[in-house]
Design an enzyme around this catalytic site. Structure first.
Site, short mmCIF file in Angstrom:
data_model
loop_
_atom_site.label_atom_id
_atom_site.label_comp_id
_atom_site.label_asym_id
_atom_site.label_seq_id
_atom_site.Cartn_x
_atom_site.Cartn_y
_atom_site.Cartn_z
N TRP A 89 -15.75 21.04 12.16
CA TRP A 89 -15.17 20.00 11.32
C TRP A 89 -16.09 19.82 10.12
O TRP A 89 -17.25 19.43 10.26
CB TRP A 89 -15.06 18.68 12.09
CG TRP A 89 -13.88 18.64 13.01
CD1 TRP A 89 -13.33 19.69 13.70
CD2 TRP A 89 -13.10 17.49 13.34
NE1 TRP A 89 -12.27 19.26 14.44
CE2 TRP A 89 -12.11 17.91 14.25
CE3 TRP A 89 -13.14 16.15 12.98
CZ2 TRP A 89 -11.16 17.04 14.78
CZ3 TRP A 89 -12.20 15.28 13.52
CH2 TRP A 89 -11.23 15.72 14.40
N LYS A 119 -10.83 21.58 9.07
CA LYS A 119 -11.08 22.18 10.40
C LYS A 119 -11.10 23.69 10.22
O LYS A 119 -10.07 24.34 10.10
CB LYS A 119 -9.98 21.75 11.36
CG LYS A 119 -9.83 20.22 11.46
CD LYS A 119 -8.60 19.83 12.24
CE LYS A 119 -8.41 18.32 12.21
NZ LYS A 119 -8.05 17.82 10.88
N THR A 144 0.85 -1.19 0.00
CA THR A 144 0.00 0.00 0.00
C THR A 144 0.88 1.24 0.00
O THR A 144 1.98 1.23 0.56
CB THR A 144 -0.91 0.04 1.23
OG1 THR A 144 -0.11 0.26 2.40
CG2 THR A 144 -1.68 -1.24 1.39
N GLU A 190 -5.90 -3.19 4.15
CA GLU A 190 -5.63 -3.99 5.33
C GLU A 190 -6.80 -4.87 5.76
O GLU A 190 -6.65 -5.72 6.65
CB GLU A 190 -5.24 -3.06 6.50
CG GLU A 190 -3.91 -2.36 6.34
CD GLU A 190 -3.96 -1.09 5.48
OE1 GLU A 190 -2.97 -0.36 5.45
OE2 GLU A 190 -5.01 -0.84 4.83
#
Length: 563
Positions: A458, A453, A194, A343
């Site tokens: 957020w 942010k 990856t 993963e």
């Protein structure tokens, strides 16, 4: 661990391990006459496929491959790749699926780090090999792959010096008798690398048991629960994501186990993909949004609307926006969203419409089809706060997605420090911020590194991209946060417009502001800066490359200020 009572074992009783060879064996049981097709060059049934898998195992044995050795595959999506999925692993060796889109330096690193012993390589990639071969430290043998042999076995001419032969020629002269052995189901089966934002690529690895269980999980969800309905009796499978990336999301193992008809397109060519889709009756695929976006916006799409209406497509890698989903559904393409990562093998959630949601009008289903799906069978998923506590699954509270399950990688090869970070606290950390509803829908907010942010809030870049996708004339978009002295960060957007449109930044901002004024959008959802581009930068596996976008946009903005 609690104390339990184990079942007694009879000395001669056989307990079959969960091995990839057992999935291969299933392919001959019920429908061995079904076909596996490669481009317009080659086709075979499952009887021939099984023979070729064993021939390949004999070839590799003759080249010195032993259990535990690693075999690297450099190829486009093909029947040969599928043969490697089963032959290399069933020998007890490890298959390294090489990411052909990495830089030569990164490919060299992965080959040496994985300690590849044999490389099988398509002649399209020989220039890469030539550039790095002198620095490869562990490879003993090379095998050439060429599509030219399907026209004329002698067409490839002389095999390059240092090669043991050409793939088809080697198989042709080899026995189809090979008895795959039993061994521990926790034996290492596959590895791939990856690409992160920093450092060298990370080696992810999976065992036979993990890949077997991932296949059973897929079978439960798409064949049993019919999340994305898949039937080997009626569906024709064609991946449009690379086989080097998380085993093409694991679906080739499932399709082979069920002896479904499979189609492999080789080197990506939009015209050939469409031709195969129509000619071979493809009904089930998966791809990144970029590929679907190209097709939906293609002038040819309306022409083949009747055929496309039979096509089911799972979108992964990046978020499926409402605009793209509507465009696909208007063509009759049934689109769904999947979620996972390298993963996790990768499937952790997938669109599942329950009885009530399935009866909704198609436009009302878009809200559900563009979510990250419902949590997959056998996967445990939670939302973790910064302090290690868990947020409630109420559809509102946000947290980092952490997971457990029978097919999640155990770490990174020879990188214990990053592996420990991945599994901190006994949960696999995804780096994705989300909420989860009481009925198990996963609502991705953003990557932790991509959340904007601004002004103490957020803001989700994915939500902003979704809002942009619904504006007329917007084909594709990407939103990133860049530093701002007053607000901390502010959102900036790249936009690809559809052919025939002449959009302006001011016009888009006005449309968004109108939605804000109506209360449809958050007040921060109007980007500070909009740049029009011909294409959005992508990573080697087709994801939006926000690291590169942030860097390039920052340079452009700083350049404009300094000018």
């Amino acid at each position: 661990m609690i104390q339990t009572k184990l079942i007694p074992r009879t000395a001669e009783a056989h307990e079959p391990p969960m091995l990839i060879k057992n999935m291969l064996a299933q392919s001959l049981r019920y429908e061995p006459q079904r076909e596996i097709v490669y481009r317009d060059l080659f086709r075979m049934n499952y009887v021939t496929f099984n023979q070729r898998v064993r021939q390949l195992a004999n070839v590799l044995t003759g080249l010195g491959v032993q259990p535990g050795d690693t075999v690297a595959m450099f190829d486009w999506d093909s029947h040969r790749y599928l043969e490697c999925f089963f032959a290399v692993t069933s020998m007890g060796a490890v298959l390294h699926t090489v990411n052909i889109r990495l830089s030569p330096a990164q490919i060299l690193y992965t080959v040496n780090h994985a300690q590849d012993k044999v490389i099988l390589i398509h002649d399209d990639f020989l220039p890469i090999l030539t550039a790095i071969k002198d620095q490869i430290t562990t490879v003993d043998k090379y095998v050439l792959i060429s599509d030219k042999v399907y026209v004329d076995l002698n067409a490839i001419g002389e095999v390059p010096a240092g090669f043991s032969g050409e793939y088809e020629a080697l198989l042709k002269g080899t026995s189809a008798e090979y008895e795959f052995p039993d061994f521990d189901e926790n034996t290492w089966a596959t590895t791939f690398y990856t690409t992160g934002t920093t450092g060298n690529p990370k080696g992810v690895y999976f065992s036979h048991r993990q890949l077997f269980m991932h296949t059973m999980g897929l079978a439960s969800y798409v064949c049993g629960y019919q999340a994305v309905p898949f039937s080997a009796m009626t569906d024709v499978y064609m991946p449009i994501t690379p086989m080097f990336h998380v085993h093409a999301w694991g679906f080739p193992f499932l399709a082979t186990m069920l002896s479904a008809k499979q189609v492999y397109a080789g080197r990506y060519d939009p015209e050939l993909v469409l031709k195969l889709l129509l000619q071979e009756g493809v009904t089930f695929s998966h791809c990144v949004p970029t590929i679907l976006n190209m097709l939906v916006n293609s002038p040819a799409a309306q022409k083949f609307k009747a055929q496309l209406s039979k096509w089911k497509v799972i979108i992964g890698g990046s978020a499926l926006t409402k605009g793209l989903a509507k465009g696909a559904l208007d063509l009759g393409i049934q689109v769904y969203q999947g979620y996972g990562m390298s993963e996790t093998a990768p499937i952790m959630s997938l669109t599942y419409l329950n009885d009530l949601e399935r009866d909704l009008p198609i436009d009302d289903q878009i809200e559900f089809r563009t979510r990250a799906g419902r949590i997959a069978p056998f996967i445990e998923m939670r939302l973790m706060n910064d302090d290690g506590t868990f947020a409630p699954h109420d559809g509102h509270a946000l947290g980092e997605i952490v997971a457990r399950g029978p097919w999640l990688t155990q770490g990174y090869y020879e990188d214990p420090e990053r592996g420990a970070d991945l599994w901190k606290g006994g949960w696999l950390h995804t780096g994705d911020v989300a909420s989860i509803t009481p009925d198990n829908w996963v609502l991705i907010s953003d990557r932790t590194k991509d959340v904007i942010k601004t002004g103490g809030e957020w803001v989700s870049s994915l939500d902003m991209e979704d809002a942009l996708s619904q504006l007329e004339g917007v084909a594709e978009s990407a939103v990133v946060g860049l530093p701002d002295e007053r607000w901390g960060e502010r959102p900036h957007a790249l936009i690809v417009q559809k052919p025939g449109y002449e959009l302006t930044a001011d016009g888009i901002k006005t449309e968004l502001q109108t939605k804000v004024d109506r209360g449809d959008l958050h007040k921060w959802y109007v980007p500070d800066r909009i740049l029009f581009v011909s294409e959005i930068p992508k990573t080697s596996v087709g994801k939006i490359d926000k690291k590169r976008i942030r860097s390039e946009m920052k340079e452009q903005i700083l350049g404009a200020v300094n000018a």
